[in-house]
Design a protein around this motif. Sequence first.
Motif, PDB file in Angstrom:
ATOM      1  N   ILE A  66       0.859  -1.188   0.000  1.00 42.92           N
ATOM      2  CA  ILE A  66       0.000   0.000   0.000  1.00 42.92           C
ATOM      3  C   ILE A  66       0.889   1.229   0.000  1.00 42.92           C
ATOM      4  CG2 ILE A  66      -1.799   1.256   1.250  1.00 42.92           C
ATOM      5  CD1 ILE A  66      -2.343  -1.511   2.711  1.00 42.92           C
ATOM      6  N   HIS A  73      -3.138   7.481   6.499  1.00 39.27           N
ATOM      7  CA  HIS A  73      -2.771   6.073   6.705  1.00 39.27           C
ATOM      8  C   HIS A  73      -3.441   5.458   7.925  1.00 39.27           C
ATOM      9  CE1 HIS A  73       0.357   8.784   8.286  1.00 39.27           C
ATOM     10  NE2 HIS A  73       0.275   8.028   9.361  1.00 39.27           N
ATOM     11  N   VAL A  77      -5.529   2.466   6.033  1.00 37.93           N
ATOM     12  CA  VAL A  77      -4.842   1.169   6.113  1.00 37.93           C
ATOM     13  C   VAL A  77      -5.611   0.180   6.992  1.00 37.93           C
ATOM     14  CG1 VAL A  77      -2.729  -0.014   6.811  1.00 37.93           C
ATOM     15  CG2 VAL A  77      -2.589   2.101   5.465  1.00 37.93           C
ATOM     16  N   VAL A  97       3.454  -1.238   3.849  1.00 36.13           N
ATOM     17  CA  VAL A  97       3.049   0.156   3.643  1.00 36.13           C
ATOM     18  C   VAL A  97       4.292   0.933   3.251  1.00 36.13           C
ATOM     19  CG1 VAL A  97       2.168   2.253   4.740  1.00 36.13           C
ATOM     20  CG2 VAL A  97       1.087   0.050   5.226  1.00 36.13           C
ATOM     21  N   VAL A 114      -0.065  -4.645   9.814  1.00 37.88           N
ATOM     22  CA  VAL A 114       0.913  -4.247   8.803  1.00 37.88           C
ATOM     23  C   VAL A 114       2.229  -4.942   9.161  1.00 37.88           C
ATOM     24  CG1 VAL A 114       2.264  -2.326   7.872  1.00 37.88           C
ATOM     25  CG2 VAL A 114      -0.202  -2.060   8.265  1.00 37.88           C
TER      26      VAL A 114
END
Length: 138
Positions: A66, A73, A77, A97, A114
């Motif tokens: 991403i 974010h 996200v 990310v 993440v």
Amino acid sequence: MSTESDQRTIRCMVAKVGLDGHDRGAHVIARAFRDAGFEVVYSGLHKAPEEIVQAAVQEDVDVLGISILSGAHNTLVPKITNGLEGYGAADDTLVLVGGVIPDGDREQLRAESVDAIFGPGTSIEETIEFVRENVPER
């Protein structure tokens, strides 16, 4: 004995979420992944989190990168990672990310599933090596 030709090709999606129109870095990483032998799907600009999740699931990607520079974010996200969980794809998808992510926001993103955050100045080789070493087994 396994040879390189026996290994499965790593499938990656490089995604641009939200209103962020800065896509140079996304194009650079998409090309680098392709040159490294990965299959790459690029989402295009201005995608909603739900569109990215659906495309990642439909394309059966191993890696979702991403790219986000908008500052949103912490909102966008988690919508993506929660969407992957909703489809049962979170454990099978390495989530990366890339962008300018303040140090104070990194822990929250990691808590939202993440796997790695790559900021400006990260070498392409480091990113590719991370993917190869951490891509989920299927």
